[in-house]
Write a protein that holds these residues in place. Structure first.
Motif, PDB file in Angstrom:
ATOM      1  N   ILE A  85     -11.174   4.340   0.092  1.00  0.00           N
ATOM      2  CA  ILE A  85     -10.857   2.910   0.153  1.00  0.00           C
ATOM      3  C   ILE A  85     -11.157   2.371   1.547  1.00  0.00           C
ATOM      4  O   ILE A  85     -11.725   1.288   1.705  1.00  0.00           O
ATOM      5  N   GLN A  97       9.460  -5.259   3.926  1.00  0.00           N
ATOM      6  CA  GLN A  97      10.772  -5.318   4.543  1.00  0.00           C
ATOM      7  C   GLN A  97      10.707  -4.563   5.871  1.00  0.00           C
ATOM      8  O   GLN A  97       9.633  -4.305   6.359  1.00  0.00           O
ATOM      9  N   LYS A 134       8.644   2.483   4.941  1.00  0.00           N
ATOM     10  CA  LYS A 134       8.109   3.846   4.953  1.00  0.00           C
ATOM     11  C   LYS A 134       8.745   4.688   3.859  1.00  0.00           C
ATOM     12  O   LYS A 134       8.162   5.677   3.422  1.00  0.00           O
ATOM     13  N   ALA A 135       9.964   4.320   3.426  1.00  0.00           N
ATOM     14  CA  ALA A 135      10.585   5.102   2.356  1.00  0.00           C
ATOM     15  C   ALA A 135       9.975   4.771   1.009  1.00  0.00           C
ATOM     16  O   ALA A 135       9.907   5.629   0.140  1.00  0.00           O
ATOM     17  N   ILE A 136       9.535   3.548   0.819  1.00  0.00           N
ATOM     18  CA  ILE A 136       9.182   3.123  -0.526  1.00  0.00           C
ATOM     19  C   ILE A 136       7.679   2.989  -0.729  1.00  0.00           C
ATOM     20  O   ILE A 136       7.214   2.871  -1.851  1.00  0.00           O
ATOM     21  N   CYS A 137       6.902   3.047   0.327  1.00  0.00           N
ATOM     22  CA  CYS A 137       5.442   2.927   0.171  1.00  0.00           C
ATOM     23  C   CYS A 137       4.882   4.250  -0.333  1.00  0.00           C
ATOM     24  O   CYS A 137       5.133   5.296   0.249  1.00  0.00           O
ATOM     25  N   ILE A 138       4.102   4.181  -1.414  1.00  0.00           N
ATOM     26  CA  ILE A 138       3.539   5.407  -1.987  1.00  0.00           C
ATOM     27  C   ILE A 138       2.169   5.705  -1.395  1.00  0.00           C
ATOM     28  O   ILE A 138       1.583   6.729  -1.667  1.00  0.00           O
ATOM     29  N   ARG A 139       1.670   4.803  -0.550  1.00  0.00           N
ATOM     30  CA  ARG A 139       0.385   4.963   0.160  1.00  0.00           C
ATOM     31  C   ARG A 139      -0.783   5.092  -0.804  1.00  0.00           C
ATOM     32  O   ARG A 139      -1.663   5.925  -0.632  1.00  0.00           O
ATOM     33  N   CYS A 140      -0.742   4.288  -1.861  1.00  0.00           N
ATOM     34  CA  CYS A 140      -1.827   4.378  -2.827  1.00  0.00           C
ATOM     35  C   CYS A 140      -3.043   3.609  -2.360  1.00  0.00           C
ATOM     36  O   CYS A 140      -4.135   3.807  -2.874  1.00  0.00           O
ATOM     37  N   GLY A 141      -2.893   2.693  -1.404  1.00  0.00           N
ATOM     38  CA  GLY A 141      -4.047   1.985  -0.881  1.00  0.00           C
ATOM     39  C   GLY A 141      -4.477   0.798  -1.710  1.00  0.00           C
ATOM     40  O   GLY A 141      -5.536   0.228  -1.467  1.00  0.00           O
ATOM     41  N   LYS A 142      -3.662   0.405  -2.692  1.00  0.00           N
ATOM     42  CA  LYS A 142      -4.071  -0.733  -3.511  1.00  0.00           C
ATOM     43  C   LYS A 142      -4.107  -2.017  -2.702  1.00  0.00           C
ATOM     44  O   LYS A 142      -4.954  -2.883  -2.939  1.00  0.00           O
ATOM     45  N   HIS A 155      13.663  10.298   4.184  1.00  0.00           N
ATOM     46  CA  HIS A 155      13.500   8.909   3.734  1.00  0.00           C
ATOM     47  C   HIS A 155      12.032   8.505   3.739  1.00  0.00           C
ATOM     48  O   HIS A 155      11.688   7.389   4.131  1.00  0.00           O
ATOM     49  N   PHE A 169      -0.176   4.927   5.953  1.00  0.00           N
ATOM     50  CA  PHE A 169       0.552   3.686   5.696  1.00  0.00           C
ATOM     51  C   PHE A 169      -0.341   2.496   6.018  1.00  0.00           C
ATOM     52  O   PHE A 169      -1.112   2.534   6.981  1.00  0.00           O
ATOM     53  N   PRO A 206       2.254  -1.509  -6.416  1.00  0.00           N
ATOM     54  CA  PRO A 206       2.960  -1.031  -7.595  1.00  0.00           C
ATOM     55  C   PRO A 206       4.434  -0.759  -7.338  1.00  0.00           C
ATOM     56  O   PRO A 206       5.210  -0.633  -8.276  1.00  0.00           O
ATOM     57  N   THR A 207       4.810  -0.607  -6.085  1.00  0.00           N
ATOM     58  CA  THR A 207       6.216  -0.372  -5.774  1.00  0.00           C
ATOM     59  C   THR A 207       6.803  -1.650  -5.188  1.00  0.00           C
ATOM     60  O   THR A 207       6.151  -2.679  -5.143  1.00  0.00           O
ATOM     61  N   ALA A 208       8.025  -1.589  -4.743  1.00  0.00           N
ATOM     62  CA  ALA A 208       8.652  -2.760  -4.139  1.00  0.00           C
ATOM     63  C   ALA A 208       8.438  -2.786  -2.634  1.00  0.00           C
ATOM     64  O   ALA A 208       9.177  -3.438  -1.903  1.00  0.00           O
ATOM     65  N   CYS A 219      -2.913   8.105  -6.630  1.00  0.00           N
ATOM     66  CA  CYS A 219      -1.460   7.876  -6.586  1.00  0.00           C
ATOM     67  C   CYS A 219      -1.047   6.945  -7.719  1.00  0.00           C
ATOM     68  O   CYS A 219      -0.150   7.256  -8.477  1.00  0.00           O
ATOM     69  N   LEU A 259       9.113   9.293  -4.223  1.00  0.00           N
ATOM     70  CA  LEU A 259       9.464   7.904  -3.923  1.00  0.00           C
ATOM     71  C   LEU A 259      10.905   7.625  -4.310  1.00  0.00           C
ATOM     72  O   LEU A 259      11.656   7.010  -3.550  1.00  0.00           O
ATOM     73  N   ASN A 316      -9.167  -0.696  -9.025  1.00  0.00           N
ATOM     74  CA  ASN A 316      -8.227  -0.925  -7.942  1.00  0.00           C
ATOM     75  C   ASN A 316      -7.119   0.102  -8.076  1.00  0.00           C
ATOM     76  O   ASN A 316      -6.296   0.018  -8.964  1.00  0.00           O
ATOM     77  N   ILE A 320      12.637   0.913   5.604  1.00  0.00           N
ATOM     78  CA  ILE A 320      12.602   0.769   4.145  1.00  0.00           C
ATOM     79  C   ILE A 320      11.163   0.876   3.665  1.00  0.00           C
ATOM     80  O   ILE A 320      10.866   1.534   2.664  1.00  0.00           O
ATOM     81  N   ILE A 361      11.909   2.479  -9.822  1.00  0.00           N
ATOM     82  CA  ILE A 361      11.014   1.390 -10.163  1.00  0.00           C
ATOM     83  C   ILE A 361      10.521   1.654 -11.576  1.00  0.00           C
ATOM     84  O   ILE A 361       9.767   2.604 -11.805  1.00  0.00           O
ATOM     85  N   SER A 397      -5.837   4.410  -6.847  1.00  0.00           N
ATOM     86  CA  SER A 397      -6.171   5.710  -6.285  1.00  0.00           C
ATOM     87  C   SER A 397      -5.541   6.749  -7.206  1.00  0.00           C
ATOM     88  O   SER A 397      -5.024   6.411  -8.257  1.00  0.00           O
TER      89      SER A 397
END
Lengths: 265, 198
Positions: free
Chosen positions: A158, B46, B52-60, A140, B77, B98-100, A49, A67, A45, B50, A75, A47
């Motif tokens: 995925i 949220q 779009k700023a904090i999502c790392i787009r890892c796809g988990k 941002h 996203f 993994p992020t907030a 990233c 980020l 689970n 916010i 974080i 990527s």
């Protein structure tokens, strides 16, 4: 004439170098495909990233930097993950670029023109990395993640595993190939922020370094032609951009490329 | 020595410029402003800036969702794609994040959006019988009891009870791809809470 004299004094070519294997490209390709199959079928689970390996979380250092710049938040778990991947770069150098990143198979194939690394390459790489993080700060939004060749394919894998569409992946790759074609430069060598960041860090990587065998190497350009980074084993001293793809081992006609497990000056 | 034609604009140059222009065009198309209707974010997100700023787009979250209710948009996203599956508010995505970007939520009060019925497309609205179709009512009765029939047999949605899980959209038998627009084909769609005004 000089070459003839040198070759006369040199010992006969070795049949094999230590790590000689004509199949290195195939091994790499299978490795890449296997990684994305694991990602796409959710066996892992994650990527490129962020990926969990056991209790350890490995995070893309450039993604984490973006980020933090974009969200102005830190974080802790991700920061630790980024440090873990910096440690991996210390051990394996830029091996990610040729063993995992699928862009290696799409961009940059075959010998490249203008392959002599230019004079201010290190500064260009610093500016690329700084620009990407700065763009994330201004917008941002981790902008580069949108077109990151590794992340895009992870999302495609995925999505394919979950019934989604792979069209965005194909679209982004078309754009990147178009950019490579339009500028006449190689994406991996000259443009990729990931590669730039990794090669800045892999200066400190002392493990698994390629090295010419002094006794058998006739200075020629076979390795430079084969190398996607345009490195020449007999001329260059700084191998921080080496992606450990081992193409030079395959290409060298005299078997004069060795891999040194630990190189300490 | 053969004289070279001194054209200023060689074919290679032309191809290069054409390739550059087309890649810029493709870049614009892929980065074009988002559509007016805001994409539905996964529960626990949220507000969209916010996120779009904090999502790392890892796809988990996409991989973790057992219902396959989350999908990628073109920029990578995640968004709630009710055409694929519906949200059971299990919180798997927030655990995987993994992020907030996706924070833990209370499944009893979490709300993704509100379902809105397109009366022009709905089978029950367009037929006079009292018990036609009603698949969305049947599936919602097990979840939120937010869809009810009026005396004519037409389904209505209670916007207070509806939490936007999207089960009604998933099961709606109207073609998903009518008019070539997957968002408009179904007779019921989830609208984000802000655009409805709740």
């Amino acid at each position: 004439m000089t070459t003839r004299i040198i070759s006369a004094t040199k010992p006969k070519r070795r049949k094999k170098s230590k790590f000689q294997l004509k199949l290195w490209p195939t091994v790499r390709f299978v490795f890449t495909i296997g990684f994305f199959i694991l990602i796409g079928t959710d066996i892992w689970n994650g990527s490129t990233c962020v990926v969990d390996i056991g209790p350890v979380q490995i995070a893309c250092p450039l993604g984490v930097a973006q980020l933090i710049a974009a969200s102005r938040k830190i974080i802790p778990a991700l920061l630790v993950g980024a440090l873990v991947s910096l440690g991996l770069i210390f051990f394996f150098g830029r091996a990610f670029c040729s063993w995992i990143c699928p862009g290696r198979w799409i961009f940059n194939r075959g010998p490249v023109k203008n392959s002599k690394p230019w004079k201010y390459r290190a500064w260009v790489q610093r500016v690329i990395v700084g620009g990407v993080v700065g763009a994330a700060f201004v917008c941002h939004n981790p902008i580069f993640c949108t077109i990151c060749p590794a992340g895009v394919v992870c999302r495609g894998a995925i999505a394919a595993g979950n019934g989604g569409s792979v069209l965005p992946t194909i679209g982004w790759y078309t754009m990147l190939v178009g950019a490579e074609w339009a500028t006449g430069r190689s994406w991996c060598r000259d443009m990729c922020p990931l590669g730039a960041a990794f090669s800045r860090i892999s200066r400190w990587n002392p493990f698994l370094k390629i090295r010419r065998a002094e006794d058998t190497c006739i200075p020629c350009v076979a390795c430079q032609r084969a190398c996607p980074e345009g490195l020449n084993l007999s001329k260059d001293h700084d191998f921080s951009t080496c992606t450990k793809c081992l193409e030079c081992i395959v290409a060298c006609p005299r078997g004069a490329v060795d891999v040194e497990l630990l190189q300490i000056n | 020595m053969k004289k070279q034609p001194d054209s200023k604009f060689s074919r290679r140059e032309f191809l290069r410029i054409a390739g550059g222009a087309s890649s810029v065009g493709l870049l614009y198309w892929l980065l074009r402003p988002a559509q007016a209707s805001a994409a539905l974010l996964p529960p626990g997100a949220q507000d969209s800036t916010i996120f779009k700023a904090i999502c790392i787009r890892c796809g988990k979250c996409v991989a973790a969702c057992e219902q396959k209710a989350i999908n990628f948009d073109e920029a990578g996203f995640p968004f709630m794609d009710a055409l694929q599956g519906w949200c059971d508010f299990s919180g798997d995505c927030t655990k995987a994040c993994p992020t907030a970007a996706l924070l833990p939520f209370n499944p009893d009060i979490a709300k993704i959006g509100t379902a809105v019925i397109d009366t022009d497309r709905c089978i029950a609205w367009n037929l006079t019988c009292q018990l036609c179709c009603g698949l969305c009512i049947r599936v919602c009765d097990e979840l939120q009891q937010a869809i009810y029939r009026d005396e004519d047999g037409n389904p209505h949605i209670d916007p207070v009870r509806c939490n936007g899980c999207g089960a009604c959209v998933t099961i709606c038998p109207r073609s998903a791809y009518a008019d070539g627009n997957p968002q408009r084909g179904k007779a019921v769609s989830i609208q984000s809470v802000n655009s409805v005004g709740l």
